[in-house]
Design an enzyme around this catalytic site. Structure first.
Site, PDB file in Angstrom:
ATOM      1  N   LYS A 240      88.433  83.648  73.161  1.00 16.87           N
ATOM      2  CA  LYS A 240      87.068  83.310  73.575  1.00 16.87           C
ATOM      3  C   LYS A 240      86.986  82.935  75.041  1.00 16.87           C
ATOM      4  CE  LYS A 240      84.904  82.635  69.151  1.00 16.87           C
ATOM      5  NZ  LYS A 240      84.458  81.734  68.089  1.00 16.87           N
ATOM      6  N   ARG A 274      91.268  81.553  62.757  1.00 14.41           N
ATOM      7  CA  ARG A 274      90.681  82.899  62.725  1.00 14.41           C
ATOM      8  C   ARG A 274      91.050  83.588  64.041  1.00 14.41           C
ATOM      9  NH1 ARG A 274      86.088  85.299  64.589  1.00 14.41           N
ATOM     10  NH2 ARG A 274      85.059  86.797  63.219  1.00 14.41           N
TER      11      ARG A 274
END
Ligand code: HH2
Length: 301
Positions: A240, A274
């Site tokens: 991210k 995740r």
């Protein structure tokens, strides 16, 4: 070895943590290291792997490869949640994900999760064999709760400030950790009041969803506090933007940063990560544990 046979080292400074997650048809036991949830985006526009697995056959191959590399959950999504992503209509989302979910439920030994905020997509994925509903809107739509209840599915509730299109415009918090924890506690209570068993609920602080760099780092550092909610904690930090902000690296070059954060979260007892880079994270975990990474605190260092 069954992960439950290797207990997570008890640390007086940490609250007790959930040792398993009750999925739809099976229980997922947690060991000392986080379980890895492999990300499978069947989308043209996901921020990192968009366009790579749009063909069902390529997506299924990727899912099976992630399971072989150590993923213990496969998370299939058909709509990008990145800021400013174009919404996808329900028929298109169904067309993307259902064949992939059905094939993976048949061919993979690990449970499949459906990453959607559309109740109809969740329902069809559950009908095709999915075990978990992963809803970035925290199952606030009563129709989503009804779908989960009808199939006795597990549910991951995630925190987001705002909504995907605008969430990064100007996120503000007084106490980001306290506010996120309070939101997750409130969603957990609401789901339980609607009939979802506590053991089927997992919570996720929603890294990057309406959060600036300092908010993301505060949540990662405090991830251990979320164990107080009594549910498995899931974190989706993979590749991210905050990793790019710290390292000055583009999306294509954030695997090492992703692994670094994964090790920090393993130390905090986070139960599920995740990630896109399943093989790299699993290999790092194996060596982290072999080299005593989980035991540092017990030795007082
Ligand atoms: N992040 C994304 C999507 N789904 N689900 C949970 N539980 N936690 C997360 O942090 C999370 C999530 C966004 O990442 P990705 O799927 O890689 O990208 P995109 O939304 O662009 O498909």
């Amino acid at each position: 070895m069954n992960p439950a046979d290797r207990p997570y080292p008890a640390r007086p400074s940490h609250p007790p943590r959930a040792d398993h997650w009750q999925l739809r048809t099976r229980s997922l036991p947690f060991g000392p290291l986080p379980a890895v949830m492999g990300i499978l985006n069947v989308t043209p526009d996901s921020f990192s792997d968009g366009g790579r697995y749009l063909e069902a056959a390529a997506a299924v191959d990727r899912g099976l490869a992630m399971a072989a590399a150590g993923a213990t959950i496969l998370d299939v999504g058909g709509e990008s949640t990145r800021p400013y992503a174009e919404p996808v209509d329900v028929d298109e989302e169904l067309r993307r994900v259902i064949p992939v979910v059905a094939a993976l439920c048949e061919q993979a030994a690990v449970p499949v999760s459906i990453d959607t905020s559309k109740p109809r997509v969740a329902r069809e994925a559950l009908r095709a064999g999915a075990e978990i509903v992963n809803d970035v809107t925290a199952a606030r739509d009563p129709a989503m709760v009804a779908a989960a209840l009808d199939f006795s599915a597990a549910v991951c509730v995630m925190h987001m400030q705002g909504e995907p299109r605008t969430m990064q415009v100007n996120p503000e918090y007084g106490d980001v950790v306290g506010e996120v924890a309070a939101f997750l506690a409130q969603r957990s209570q609401a789901l339980q009041a609607a009939g979802v068993a506590a053991g089927r609920i997992a919570v996720d602080p929603g890294i990057g969803f309406g959060k600036r760099l300092e908010h993301n780092l505060a949540l990662l550092r405090a991830a251990g506090r979320l164990h107080e909610l009594g549910h498995p904690v899931i974190v989706g930090h993979s590749r991210k933007r905050f990793i790019g902000e710290v390292l000055g690296r583009p999306e294509a070059d954030r695997t090492a940063g992703t692994v670094g954060v994964a090790l920090a979260l393993a130390r905090r007892g986070v139960q599920v990560l995740r990630v896109h880079d399943v093989a790299e994270v699993c290999q790092a975990f194996t060596l982290f544990e072999a080299a005593g990474g989980l035991e540092l605190e017990e030795e007082g260092r």
